[in-house]
Design a protein around this motif. Sequence first.
Motif, short mmCIF file in Angstrom:
data_model
loop_
_atom_site.label_atom_id
_atom_site.label_comp_id
_atom_site.label_asym_id
_atom_site.label_seq_id
_atom_site.Cartn_x
_atom_site.Cartn_y
_atom_site.Cartn_z
N ILE A 11 -2.92 -17.49 7.01
CA ILE A 11 -3.63 -18.68 6.51
C ILE A 11 -2.76 -19.46 5.53
CG2 ILE A 11 -5.59 -19.44 5.09
CD1 ILE A 11 -7.12 -16.95 6.33
N ASN A 12 -2.16 -18.76 4.58
CA ASN A 12 -1.37 -19.43 3.54
C ASN A 12 -0.08 -20.04 4.09
OD1 ASN A 12 -3.35 -18.72 1.72
ND2 ASN A 12 -2.24 -16.97 0.87
N LYS A 38 3.01 -24.95 5.73
CA LYS A 38 3.80 -25.69 6.72
C LYS A 38 3.01 -26.84 7.36
CE LYS A 38 6.41 -21.53 8.03
NZ LYS A 38 6.66 -20.57 9.14
N ASN A 39 1.71 -26.90 7.02
CA ASN A 39 0.82 -27.90 7.64
C ASN A 39 0.82 -27.76 9.17
OD1 ASN A 39 -1.08 -29.97 7.57
ND2 ASN A 39 0.48 -31.58 7.71
N GLU A 40 0.66 -26.53 9.63
CA GLU A 40 0.69 -26.23 11.06
C GLU A 40 -0.65 -25.63 11.51
OE1 GLU A 40 3.89 -23.57 11.82
OE2 GLU A 40 5.46 -25.08 11.53
N HIS A 41 -0.82 -25.60 12.83
CA HIS A 41 -1.97 -24.92 13.44
C HIS A 41 -1.47 -23.88 14.44
CE1 HIS A 41 -4.97 -27.50 11.66
NE2 HIS A 41 -5.92 -26.92 12.37
N ALA A 42 -2.30 -22.91 14.71
CA ALA A 42 -1.98 -21.91 15.73
C ALA A 42 -2.71 -22.25 17.02
CB ALA A 42 -2.40 -20.53 15.25
N ASP A 43 -2.21 -21.73 18.12
CA ASP A 43 -2.90 -21.91 19.41
C ASP A 43 -3.80 -20.71 19.70
OD1 ASP A 43 -1.85 -24.47 20.26
OD2 ASP A 43 0.10 -23.47 20.38
#
Length: 412
Positions: A114-115, A120-125
Amino acid sequence: MQNNAADKLSPFKKLTIEQQNLITQIISFTKQHINRNFPAIFTIYGEAGTGKSVVLSSLFYQIQKLRHDKTSSIYQTNNYFLVNHPEILKVYRQIAGTLPNLLKKNFQRPTTFINQLDKKNEHADIVIIDEAHLLLSKPDHYNNFYHENQLTEIIKRSKVVILVFDPYQVLKMKTLWTKDRLEKIIDPYPHQKYHLKHQFRMTASSELLSWFNSFTKHKIIDPIPTNANSNYDFRIFDDAEKMRKEIVKRNRDNREVGLSRVLSTSGYPSTLDGGKHYIQEGKFKMPWDQYNYTATPWAEIPKTIDEVGSIYTCQGFDLNYAGIIIGPPISQIPGTNKIRVNLDKITDVEMFKKRKDLSDPREIKTLEEEMVLNSLNVLFKRGIKGTYLYAHDPLLRKNLVSMFKQATQKTK
């Protein structure tokens, strides 16, 4: 005999037809939802030893292979495998270090995941969560988690979430989950669920497994089944030191058995101060497990035969033999075949932290008692080939020994 946890969780471990079909179903579900604008969730329910982690290990390996396939909708997806148990995480990272499609960085603890994504201002798939019953369900500043619920935060940052869950392995207030609490979070999203029921870990009879479940789920001491030793080494001891010596024998014979440890419930001196704290029962005296700074799981370190394992080191792991001390928090109610949970005897300071969303004293007491019995349930389900028991409470110990003698005499 394979005594290595990495072998037991290998993505190449032979699966049953049911497990293979489940993986096919989950991959189909994933492909169906991966390009949509809202998260989707697949939940696998299953009690200890039903093969949940083996399914996830194989599933993640197949997903990571598909992310290199240009013809797949999973191509170049950003995927993670999360587990909130440091000892189990070590095993998955060991496996990742040996296989081309698995990278150690893809295996994370939930707070780190989460952190890091936020930084990185990213999302996971695709996110797979092993032991989802260990996810934090309240803020925990000690572990740098400042939100309200880890599952909620993981879903916000993912397209497809696949998790495994067992309500009988919920062990602390800060990881309080019930089936209802879980489904309240999942229900707003597209979701599917599946129940794994076959017991893979233990070679014990279904009657002995029912005896364990009756003890921990219903607080009832049933008569010990006469087939308790059918294809399984089940014993009850009136002397903890004699039990320890038998576990040492099983552990020493590495070609035939090996990987055997003494385990215990709470109820003995225990403080996270770096020092040794001992469990003493008559002539038996051994220290609790020490914090494991190595990359090797606790049970696979040879010298831990001289320590007593806890839920923190054995949950999620296979042992060949488990010698279990049922400590002071669990006793027998005189004149009955029922169990009493003595909450005042709990020495695990992490277990019962207060929650803002709980105020009813009766509800809190019920949940705390369930957690104590869940911790014993976790210990009961460790031994593949055998389980030995010793009870601290004199009445419970006397009755268990007597019932065991009666059961074994009937088989002679």
